[in-house]
Write an enzyme that holds these catalytic residues in place. Structure first.
Site, PDB file in Angstrom:
ATOM      1  N   ASP A   1      -4.767   2.332  -4.271  1.00  0.00           N
ATOM      2  CA  ASP A   1      -3.335   2.588  -4.111  1.00  0.00           C
ATOM      3  C   ASP A   1      -2.628   1.325  -3.626  1.00  0.00           C
ATOM      4  OD1 ASP A   1      -4.397   2.502  -1.566  1.00  0.00           O
ATOM      5  OD2 ASP A   1      -3.247   4.180  -0.793  1.00  0.00           O
TER       6      ASP A   1
ATOM      7  N   ASP B   1       0.841  -1.195   0.000  1.00  0.00           N
ATOM      8  CA  ASP B   1       0.000   0.000   0.000  1.00  0.00           C
ATOM      9  C   ASP B   1       0.872   1.240   0.000  1.00  0.00           C
ATOM     10  OD1 ASP B   1      -2.322  -1.436   0.087  1.00  0.00           O
ATOM     11  OD2 ASP B   1      -2.679  -1.158   2.227  1.00  0.00           O
TER      12      ASP B   1
ATOM     13  N   ASP C   1      -2.712  10.383  -9.601  1.00  0.00           N
ATOM     14  CA  ASP C   1      -2.525   9.464 -10.731  1.00  0.00           C
ATOM     15  C   ASP C   1      -1.052   9.390 -11.126  1.00  0.00           C
ATOM     16  OD1 ASP C   1      -5.218   9.027 -10.759  1.00  0.00           O
ATOM     17  OD2 ASP C   1      -5.631  10.254 -12.544  1.00  0.00           O
TER      18      ASP C   1
ATOM     19  N   ASN D   1      -3.840  13.188  -2.944  1.00  0.00           N
ATOM     20  CA  ASN D   1      -5.114  13.419  -3.634  1.00  0.00           C
ATOM     21  C   ASN D   1      -5.872  14.598  -3.049  1.00  0.00           C
ATOM     22  OD1 ASN D   1      -5.231  11.617  -5.749  1.00  0.00           O
ATOM     23  ND2 ASN D   1      -6.188   9.986  -4.582  1.00  0.00           N
TER      24      ASN D   1
END
Length: 275
Positions: free
Chosen positions: A195, A152, A169, A160
């Site tokens: 993610d 992760d 992204d 974000n």
């Protein structure tokens, strides 16, 4: 409504009294003028040519032998049907090249769509479904030790939330590129969640070698993102499970790797654990 036929047909007939060869037959076969003239003058040789390219099939009528063959000329697909009796030889050839090419094109397109359905559109690595299927196939085919790593992104949500999804992204794409650069020669890489990434290392690897590889990857992630996002503290938490621990199916490997990942997060993220 009658469907169009993607084929060309030409007939031939040869007996002691009569000989007939369709002009289209030579066109289909692609014979030059010399061959055309030769076979027009020697129809029995044309029958011999077809016979050499054919194999006899089972036929209920013992008075007629049916032979079928395939001629491969300039990547064209031509089927021969030759019927032989005591007094005459006759039959036809069918150029199925257009139909075969259409079918091959359709099969290729289906295969392409299938491949694309297993690829993550953002990062270009395998998606969850594609990754799971690929690992399951590999586990069935390979008997050597292998490793499943799941990981992760740490503090990804912060990127974000503060910089927007385009920045997020970009981070995900870079992680995928780093994973490919580090492991792709001996592993499959997948994005199995927002993610969350996974790596299946199919080449045999010792515990020490795996530790070295994971630590090097951790350090690369921290160093590279520290330059671009110095205040975000981006890192990766990794859980790894090895098949030599008595686990050799995807579901069990994932469960063990996930438990290892949970331990890493409990201790403060940005590290790895191997079981």
């Amino acid at each position: 409504m009658i469907a169009a036929i993607d084929s060309r047909i030409a007939v031939f007939y040869c007996s002691k009294e009569n000989k007939y060869v369709s002009d289209k037959l030579f066109e289909i076969l692609g014979f030059d003028q010399e061959k055309l003239t030769y076979y027009l003058q020697n129809a029995d040789k044309l029958i011999s040519f077809f016979e050499a390219e054919s194999a006899e099939t089972t036929h209920d009528n013992s008075e007629c032998i049916h032979k079928i063959g395939i001629i491969d000329i300039d990547e064209r697909y031509i089927i021969i049907h030759l019927f032989k009796t005591d007094d005459e030889d006759f039959g036809f050839i069918v150029d199925k090249t257009a139909q075969v090419n259409k079918n091959v094109g359709a099969i290729s397109e289906i295969a392409k769509l299938k491949r694309n359905s297993q690829i993550d559109g953002l990062t270009g690595v395998l998606n969850r479904s594609g990754f799971e299927k690929t690992v399951e196939r590999s586990l069935k085919l390979r008997q050597n030790k292998s490793v499943l790593c799941i990981m992760d992104m740490d503090n990804f949500k912060l990127v974000n939330d503060t910089l927007g999804h385009p920045a997020g992204d970009s981070v995900l794409k870079k992680i995928a590129d780093m994973l490919n650069d580090t492991f792709s020669l001996s592993a499959f890489v997948g994005r199995i969640g927002g993610d969350e990434f996974a790596v299946f290392i199919y080449e045999e690897m010792t515990y020490d070698k795996l530790s070295e590889s994971l630590e090097a990857f951790e350090n690369k992630v921290k160093a590279d993102f520290a330059k671009e996002y110095p205040d975000k503290k981006l890192s990766v938490s990794i859980g790894a499970a090895m098949t030599d621990s008595g686990i050799n199916d995807y579901a069990s490997l994932y469960k063990s790797a996930d438990a290892a990942l949970y331990k890493v997060k409990e201790k403060g993220k940005g590290s790895y654990a191997i079981v």
